[in-house]
Structures are given as C-alpha cells and as structure tokens.
Design an enzyme around this catalytic site. Sequence first.
Site, PDB file in Angstrom:
ATOM      1  N   ASP A   1      -0.377  -4.825   9.851  1.00  0.00           N
ATOM      2  CA  ASP A   1      -1.434  -3.949   9.334  1.00  0.00           C
ATOM      3  C   ASP A   1      -2.639  -4.830   9.001  1.00  0.00           C
ATOM      4  O   ASP A   1      -2.611  -5.613   8.054  1.00  0.00           O
ATOM      5  CB  ASP A   1      -0.909  -3.220   8.083  1.00  0.00           C
ATOM      6  CG  ASP A   1      -1.907  -2.211   7.548  1.00  0.00           C
ATOM      7  OD1 ASP A   1      -3.059  -2.191   8.030  1.00  0.00           O
ATOM      8  OD2 ASP A   1      -1.543  -1.449   6.627  1.00  0.00           O
TER       9      ASP A   1
ATOM     10  N   TRP B   1       0.879  -1.178   0.000  1.00  0.00           N
ATOM     11  CA  TRP B   1       0.000   0.000   0.000  1.00  0.00           C
ATOM     12  C   TRP B   1       0.915   1.227   0.000  1.00  0.00           C
ATOM     13  O   TRP B   1       1.806   1.345   0.862  1.00  0.00           O
ATOM     14  CB  TRP B   1      -0.834  -0.060   1.285  1.00  0.00           C
ATOM     15  CG  TRP B   1      -1.828   1.035   1.485  1.00  0.00           C
ATOM     16  CD1 TRP B   1      -2.751   1.503   0.596  1.00  0.00           C
ATOM     17  CD2 TRP B   1      -2.023   1.775   2.703  1.00  0.00           C
ATOM     18  NE1 TRP B   1      -3.506   2.479   1.180  1.00  0.00           N
ATOM     19  CE2 TRP B   1      -3.079   2.668   2.470  1.00  0.00           C
ATOM     20  CE3 TRP B   1      -1.414   1.773   3.950  1.00  0.00           C
ATOM     21  CZ2 TRP B   1      -3.549   3.547   3.434  1.00  0.00           C
ATOM     22  CZ3 TRP B   1      -1.871   2.637   4.920  1.00  0.00           C
ATOM     23  CH2 TRP B   1      -2.927   3.514   4.659  1.00  0.00           C
TER      24      TRP B   1
ATOM     25  N   LYS C   1     -13.288  -1.175   6.636  1.00  0.00           N
ATOM     26  CA  LYS C   1     -13.860  -2.072   5.623  1.00  0.00           C
ATOM     27  C   LYS C   1     -14.832  -3.070   6.257  1.00  0.00           C
ATOM     28  O   LYS C   1     -15.915  -3.284   5.740  1.00  0.00           O
ATOM     29  CB  LYS C   1     -12.764  -2.849   4.896  1.00  0.00           C
ATOM     30  CG  LYS C   1     -11.437  -2.130   4.760  1.00  0.00           C
ATOM     31  CD  LYS C   1     -11.394  -1.151   3.616  1.00  0.00           C
ATOM     32  CE  LYS C   1     -10.095  -0.361   3.694  1.00  0.00           C
ATOM     33  NZ  LYS C   1      -9.787   0.390   2.509  1.00  0.00           N
TER      34      LYS C   1
END
Length: 407
Positions: free
Chosen positions: A223, A142, A258
């Site tokens: 993460d 990312w 999410k």
Amino acid sequence: MRLPGQGPNRETGGVFADVTPAPPDPILGLGELFKADPRADKLDLTVGVYCDETGRTPVMEVVRAAQAQLIAAETSKTYQPIAGSATFAAVVKELVAPGDAATQARLEVAQAPGGTGALTVAGRLLWSTYPDATVWISDPTWPNHRGIFADCGLEVRTYPYYDADTATVRFDALLEALAAVGPHDAVVLHGCCHNPTGQDLTAAQWAQVGAVLAERGALAIVDTAYIGLGDGLEEDATGLRAMVASGADVAACLSFSKNLGLYGERAGALVVAGHSPEQAELVQSRVKACIRTIYSNPPITAGVIVATILASPELRAGWHAELAEIRDRINGLRAGLAAELAGRNLDRCRGTATGKGMFALTGLTRDEVLRLRDEAAIYLVENGRMNLAALTEATIPRFVDALEKLS
Ligand code: LMR
C-alpha cells in the site's frame, strides 16, 4: 444496536427491515462531528489531508495546468479501457521502476479509483483465485485495511509491527509472525510513511521481508499512498522497489491523493509485478475481470491529470518542486512539535522526531482523545493518531498545552 428482526419497520417486512446501524467510520466519520462543533478555535488532526499554513488544502499548480490542457484538448467523455490508458500505465511503470526496461516488462498497471479502489481490486483478485487465503495486516494499521479485505470474503489476521514504548518497528516479531504466513496468503505492507505510526522498515528489512514472502509463495500487497511525503520520491520508493525486485509476487496499490493533492479525484493504480511479462499479462486479465464487476472502468479526469503531469518533463519538474515544499513543511512541523514536547519535558507522541509522513501516534488512550476533543476542541482519531500535516507553527504550542493539561 438493534438485533436482526428488531428494525423500525419490522412489521412491514422486506430486506431493509432487518438493517442495523453501521458504526461511523473511525476516520472519515469524525468529519461530521468536527463540522458540527461550534468552537471557533477547533483543530482537526484526524483525516490524512495536507493543509498549508492558512489551513487550506491547495490545488497544486501542476494539477491546474494539466486540467487546463485536458479541458482544451478533450473531445469526448467516452469510457476508458478497463485498466485505463496506455499513457497512464507507462508513467506509473516509470515511477515504479525508472529506466529499468526489464522490470517494467513484467509490470501491468490498472488505473483505480484511489488507493482504496486498488486495494479492493487486489483483495477481489486474491479472493477469486484463493478464497481461503488469509490477508495479514500490520498491528496497528489504517483501519480501512481490515474492512476492505474482510468485505472481499477473506480472513484477516495481524502481524506485530510497532513497539509503542520505544516508537520503533518490532522487526524480529514481524519476521517471526511471517513464519505463519501460508502459500497464497497476502501480507499488506505500507510502502512508506506507515499509517498510523510513521515508522518504516529499513532497506535491508524490506529485502529480508521480500525474501521470506518469495520463499513462502505469498503475495506482497504494498500500500503505497505517501511516496514523496517522507524523504523524497526516490527515497520513499525504496521499499516498493525492493519488494518488486525480491522475487515475491507483488500487487502494489498506489495513491496520488496525497502526493498530487488529488484526494477527491480518486487517483490510484494497481500495479501487478509478475515473474515474467507473460505471467503479469495473465494476472492482468483477472485484474480487468475484477475491475469490470466493481467499477467497470476508471475515472477519466484523475487518469489524465496524473498521466499529463508525469509524462511532461516540465510539469514533472514542477510537481517535484511543489511536493518538496509540502514535504519540507511537514518535516518542519514534525521537528517543531518534537522540539516543543522536548522543551516541556512531555513524554507524548514519542515517534514524532523519527517518523515519516503525515502521521504520528500520540500514545493517548481513547479516553484522553475524547477529553482532548471535549476540553480543547482538538480532534484526533480514537486510536491516538494525529495528522501532523494539519498543524501550523501557531497551533503546535496550543496542541502541546492541551496535551500538558491532560497529565
Ligand atoms: C487517512 O488515513 O486519514 C487517509 O488515508 C484518508 C482515509 O481514507 O482514511
């Protein structure tokens, strides 16, 4: 790009006179471009946001219920404690180490503004303790990872992760690279649904990486933004739980953007796993000092929504059911896209069938991504990443048509 001293107001002097323009963000920066595109059939497959079949990003029913409870019960908007509420900490510990009192005793939780906020606090914590530490990020990763840790003043290096030809994890190369990780360095791992490849470590590989990091005295920054979007909440927590059990120092950065659809509420958590409750408590005192100077204390609404849902057996069950629907739809889109590509013998998006979560790497070059944008009004991130969770049954053939036309 202007050079220092050549800003438009150089003659007036001042700090702003030397400011040069920042490049647009590689993911969120595309939103503006997409909005300005007048084509009616445009398709946004950039930022990792789930869309239903009608193209909307819905508010979960359990979130509505928790919000209603919050509004009815709220008596004050006074500050939260620096690390957030005790209820929030308790539900997050239960998510990380369900029913495991011994492990939970050596966890400390701080509510953070999203996964990005948690990563920033982890980076600041490392920098304030070991300013010469290096943070190792996967290649690819990312894009915000590099920026977050570099802005903390830390050196950032990459470790090999992905073989684009076979769409698999380069595990041997990864292990080899870990040999260069120094004591006090940090290694950023994606808890599940690797962003951008969708390819995850197996449980055995997680255990191996954990053992290496423990042996080297390095910090595992896990993460964890997508648990529940791959195989299931329990299954997707395998890596995180293996790392916490490994004996390595762990800073887990959780996001509820999410899996609870709380994107703009900025709901996240930093979970520190120490070797003992005393050590975790000590580290938490530093975590709180970092938070105090970055954002002082966390947002009330995000924390209350998460805590209310996870603490209520009824709302938790509702969450699991809604999340399962989202996960099943994403996995259905994966299968649908893979079948469409196979049906046309098109060698693109190789990891689609085997990947997990929202993302797949299409393998498109930057030029091809730009052509797709110009010729078909289909937007991807320039590294070729697509958000599968914004496709629909109807747009899959259109997307594959456009890929076919590129060849
Ligand atoms: C993404 O990768 O698209 C998401 O995690 C959203 C973001 O903040 O970049």
